[in-house]
Scaffold this active site. Sequence first.
Site, short mmCIF file in Angstrom:
data_model
loop_
_atom_site.label_atom_id
_atom_site.label_comp_id
_atom_site.label_asym_id
_atom_site.label_seq_id
_atom_site.Cartn_x
_atom_site.Cartn_y
_atom_site.Cartn_z
N ASP A 1 -7.35 -3.84 7.89
CA ASP A 1 -6.51 -4.90 7.58
C ASP A 1 -6.15 -5.95 8.39
O ASP A 1 -5.80 -6.44 7.55
CB ASP A 1 -5.13 -4.20 6.32
CG ASP A 1 -5.78 -3.34 5.51
OD1 ASP A 1 -5.06 -2.57 4.80
OD2 ASP A 1 -7.14 -3.36 5.01
N ASN B 1 0.77 -1.19 0.04
CA ASN B 1 0.42 -0.13 -0.06
C ASN B 1 1.26 1.21 0.20
O ASN B 1 0.33 2.19 0.36
CB ASN B 1 -0.59 0.50 1.16
CG ASN B 1 -1.85 -1.11 1.05
OD1 ASN B 1 -2.50 -1.38 0.15
ND2 ASN B 1 -2.48 -1.10 2.19
#
Length: 423
Positions: free
Chosen positions: A310, A23
């Site tokens: 997450d 990310n």
Amino acid sequence: MAKFLVQKSAPLKGEVKISGSKNAVLPIMAAALLTEEKCIIKDAPALRDVEVMCSLLESLGATVEKDLENNKVIIAADGDIACEAPYDLVKMMRASILVLGALLLRTGRALIHLPGGCAIGKRPVELHLKGLKALGVTIDEEQLLRGIVDASADKLRGNTIYLDFPSVGATEVIIMAASLAEGTTVLENAAQEPEIVDLANFLNKMGARIKGAGTDTIKVEGVEKLKGVSHHVIPDRIEAGTFMVGAAITKGNVLIKNIVPDHLKAVIAKLRECGVEISTTDEGMRVRGDRKPIVSTDIKTLPYPGFPTDMQSPFMALLTVANGPSVVIETVFENRFMHVGEFNRMGANIKTEGNCAIIPGDKNLQGAQVVATDLRAGAAVVLTGLVADGMTEVSQVYHVDRGYEDFVEKLRTLGANILRVEE
Ligand code: EPZ
């Protein structure tokens, strides 16, 4: 299609080196479009999403040298850049939206076909578009109704923007666009994730003037031009958290290398509440689940620095076998309990009501045929498979390949009983 065969494993032992952050590398690769000069990105993880981003940048006209065996990607957007991101690539990776700001600055237009919702939620982009409109971008509202972002701008001008939600993607798109806009942009209620800081560091190396990344207010003074740079991507805090849970759930003793403890404060705090011993050494973090019984705790996911969404499913794996009941509240995505059904096929007996899950704990899990419902959930059912009696077969593991480099190999090095087979 590949699948994982997972069986009860001995406590994980040894050491594992965490890869670069998925990310962080994706927005940084998109930002390479903001210059015609060569950008060298190091510690890029060899992931499916990185391959898709490479293909997307190539389809837009950039020259991309992919050397993922050495975790390196070299990007030179030195030719004519197209303005349309092809649907067949965007539908493979929602993060394609991250090229939106860069495309507008390079070509004056951006045409991105948005996929529908995904496993974890609708994934709207209205905050990205609110920010760009504030910078002077025109959005074709007709096209938007058909899920097509058709944006155009002759010139971008700085402005003050308030984000109704600290969206990671919106923050990234806006600071990229603002970096070459005329004048100053102030972004309020910005996302504070470490990946935002890494992107800002990359852009500042290129010559951008960004202050406040990592806080809720980011100030960007537009500059004329950005130059090509070389950059090391930060470690993947979610991969690190996943392996920390692996050490905890198997009552193991694992040294996790290439990790930034500061990026994992919430996860470390919660693991310690569960009785996991975590110590920082100059080689990395040592995680021991063999010192005390694993007890339950409650989790509420929040934007950074809160507990990361997450990590919700990997952490829930631990809670299914912890002593006592736990409550998990998911506040970031509206549909991120798809893994609960898979845990329940293994005997977890979790109940959900809206964004709240009750995990009774104390379970002796049974192996089962389960599905990876998103990339983090796929890793989570592998973790429960490591402690369940019997075989756990995980299918749709392409999700896991999106976010975890060499996941099976790393687990096997730690003694996990896991195999990847072609279905
Ligand atoms: C990034 O997604 C990550 N992906 C996600 O990681 C992560 O879960 C998420 O941030 C939150 O931390 C990448 O960085 C590539 P958001 P992003 O915009 O940018 C709502 C993984 O597992 N929202 O912060 O899409 C949205 O619907 C992935 O690696 C709006 O309502 O996340 C969601 O409920 C999964 N309107 C929430 O905000 C908007 O305009 C968080 O989304 C934008 C977002």
